[in-house]
Design an enzyme around this catalytic site. Structure first.
Site, PDB file in Angstrom:
ATOM      1  N   LYS A 156       0.857  -1.195   0.000  1.00  0.00           N
ATOM      2  CA  LYS A 156       0.000   0.000   0.000  1.00  0.00           C
ATOM      3  C   LYS A 156       0.887   1.236   0.000  1.00  0.00           C
ATOM      4  O   LYS A 156       1.171   1.850   1.026  1.00  0.00           O
ATOM      5  CB  LYS A 156      -0.921   0.008   1.213  1.00  0.00           C
ATOM      6  CG  LYS A 156      -2.090   0.993   1.066  1.00  0.00           C
ATOM      7  CD  LYS A 156      -2.995   0.602  -0.071  1.00  0.00           C
ATOM      8  CE  LYS A 156      -4.152   1.550  -0.263  1.00  0.00           C
ATOM      9  NZ  LYS A 156      -5.003   1.207  -1.401  1.00  0.00           N
ATOM     10  N   SER A 214      -8.637  -0.360  -5.129  1.00  0.00           N
ATOM     11  CA  SER A 214      -8.857  -0.047  -3.723  1.00  0.00           C
ATOM     12  C   SER A 214     -10.347   0.187  -3.486  1.00  0.00           C
ATOM     13  O   SER A 214     -11.148  -0.726  -3.649  1.00  0.00           O
ATOM     14  CB  SER A 214      -8.006   1.152  -3.306  1.00  0.00           C
ATOM     15  OG  SER A 214      -7.747   1.096  -1.909  1.00  0.00           O
TER      16      SER A 214
END
Length: 587
Positions: free
Chosen positions: A194, A386
């Site tokens: 991430k 996401s």
């Protein structure tokens, strides 16, 4: 004193006169626009016409009607065509007996590879009619060439060139800049990959981020090369060799290595086009622009509808602004479609890098409920990553292009600490009182998080990630452990996502619509688009301030505007984010 009043009166008179004149001019402009809009006529297409295709404008999912497009007003004089109309108009031209072929004038194309793939596919389908496609330009970018490669003939100006040296992706890292300003970006995240927050505390890619970028860029490049190879009949290895060694540097090289068919000046191109449509050398060509060419309305036979619901932009709470996915707005649309008996299936078109995790969950819930009543098929655009994947996960089936950017199942939070900037550099201090130990958590800009506060936020971020994984696990019917293995914030292409089970089929929005109709057992159906488009005048006038501000900023900053916009978005976001790592620029 008499002179003073004379000048005051003259000034006031001038202001009044100017205001009146401006008012009259404004009324005249609006009157002319309204008159034009109300009496809009369909463009006349003559026999033996050529469809002129150029994408020197941004390409959104849907066409944004601009009543001021023909006026020279800063921030407003923008013409565009959405992907929906581009596909529909080229499909219509295929069967239009008056259109004999397409002339593409491509230098640069401002959209992602997945959208280009959908345009490319409809151009390939156009060629099955036996009509020609010719491409010409002085210089081609790599995206432009990817699209141009479908043409029967590719021409380049003798002094022009084709950019063909392989794909690259770059990211702006800002740690040193924040250090100099005295800003500490306090990051809390879940996911080894991430990397959305890396630009704030690093000056270069982490090893994990470099691994994932190398992987998805390589996947996009393989698709890029393979499709050009098929169209140009050049082996993939030869194309990679040409790109890796930068063998095409001018028009002569382009012809030598068969990326182009010939070098032509514009007058020679015009002569070539006249021959193709059988027009005498002394006569003018009949050319109609794709921007003006109108497509036929969708067939509305039958009582059943397939609804196409568009969700494009960053995911935010509330109604959202233009170019955003507002959770309230999209949820309301899903409820309406679920309760509408005429709507037999829903295609949820998602083109989003993500955004608010909470807003994503609000939308996910409505997708989940709708799926229990009627088929819901997701069609992914350039991005569905996401939060964009979060709102897609519950669908019956997910379609993506090979070069769609998706995945990035992970979350983060960023809390800026301006202590050094405010206290030491500017001399500004904050003080106050509170009723509880954590009353000012995240509210005071000039102090860092305590260890206990950071632990609390980390626990919440972990909780959101667990919820995210549960949504994916339930939707994709795999274990949470499997989701975590392919999650951790890692970005995948559509091609890779198919291999690991995050999507079901490779295809565009047309494929998703056919799948939805089949699942609903429909033979005849109408396609309806949602949300309903705003009145163009209301839409443009309601955002006039923002449009002028953006136009002025772009004029002053040029290519640096995108970097400014990244920092602006970070400084205004709130809550835990499920968002794509940074802004992915592939060129």
């Amino acid at each position: 004193m008499k002179s003073f009043f004379k000048y005051v009166l003259a000034t006031v008179t001038g202001i009044v006169i100017s205001a009146v004149v401006l008012f009259i001019i404004t009324l005249g402009i609006i009157g002319a626009i309204v008159s034009s809009a109300s009496s809009e006529k369909e463009t006349v297409v003559n026999d033996n016409s050529i469809l002129y295709v150029s994408f020197d404008h941004s390409i959104s999912e849907r066409t944004v009607e601009n009543p001021f497009g023909s006026l020279d007003i800063p921030g407003y004089n923008i013409k565009n065509l959405g992907l929906d109309d581009i596909i529909a108009r080229i499909k219509n031209a295929k069967s239009d007996s008056k259109i004999k072929g397409i002339y593409m004038n491509l230098s640069t194309v401002s959209t992602g590879f997945a959208s280009l793939k959908e345009i490319r596919d409809v151009l390939l389908d156009f060629k099955t009619s036996g009509k020609f496609i010719v491409s010409y330009n002085e210089n081609y970018t790599q995206k432009a060439y990817y699209l141009a490669s479908v043409a029967d003939k590719i021409y380049v100006n003798p002094e022009g060139a084709i950019d063909f040296k392989g794909l690259a992706s770059s990211t702006m890292f800002m740690k040193d800049a924040f250090d100099k300003f005295g800003v500490d970006m306090q990051v809390v995240k879940v996911g080894t990959f991430k990397s959305a927050v890396e630009p704030f505390f690093l000056n270069e890619m982490s090893p994990a981020n470099r691994l994932q970028v190398t992987s998805y860029l390589g996947s996009i490049y393989d698709t890029f090369i393979q499709e050009i190879s098929t169209s140009r009949k050049i082996t993939p290895d030869s194309l990679k060799n040409i790109a890796s060694n930068y063998l095409v540097r001018n028009s002569d090289d382009a012809v030598k290595y068969k990326l182009a068919d010939a070098k032509l000046y514009k007058d020679e191109l015009i002569a070539e086009l006249k021959k193709r449509v059988g027009v005498d050398a002394k006569d003018d060509l009949s050319v109609v622009s794709l921007l003006d060419y109108k497509s036929k309305a969708n067939d509305t036979s039958g009582d059943a509808n397939v609804a196409v619901l568009y969700a494009e932009g960053e995911i935010v709470g509330g109604e959202g602004e233009t170019g955003e996915i507002g959770s309230e707005k999209i949820s309301r649309e899903l409820r309406k479609l679920r309760e509408d008996d005429d709507v037999k299936a829903v295609v949820f078109r998602v083109n989003s890098p993500g955004g608010s995790a909470l807003a994503s969950d609000v939308i996910w819930r409505e997708v989940e409920l709708t799926k229990k009543v009627k088929p819901v098929i997701v069609s992914m655009g350039d991005y569905a990553a996401s939060g964009g994947y979060y709102i897609s996960a519950a669908a019956d089936s997910i379609f993506a292009e090979n070069n769609t950017i998706t995945g990035s199942i992970g979350v983060f939070g960023v809390i800026p600490n301006f202590k050094n900037l405010l206290n030491n550099k500017i001399g500004v201090h904050f003080d106050g009182v509170k009723t509880g130990k954590f009353s000012d958590l995240g509210m005071v800009p000039d102090r860092p998080l305590t260890a206990e506060e950071r632990d609390i936020i980390q626990m919440e971020v972990n909780h959101v990630y667990q919820t995210f994984m549960k949504r994916v696990s339930d939707g994709r019917k795999i274990t949470i452990a499997q989701v975590d293995t392919i999650g951790q914030g890692r970005v995948w292409t559509g091609k890779q996502a198919l291999e690991i089970g995050l999507v079901d089929r490779i295809g565009g929005i047309e494929d998703a619509i056919k799948s939805a109709a089949k699942k609903a057992k429909l033979d005849k159906y109408a396609i309806k688009q949602y949300p309903a488009k705003e009145d163009p005048f209301t839409s443009f006038l309601s955002s006039s301030k923002e449009k002028v501000q953006v136009w002025m900023a772009k004029e002053q900053m040029g290519e640096f505007y995108n970097y400014f916009n990244i920092i602006k978005n970070v400084s205004t976001q709130s809550g835990i984010q499920a968002k794509l790592p940074y802004t992915i620029e592939i060129h």
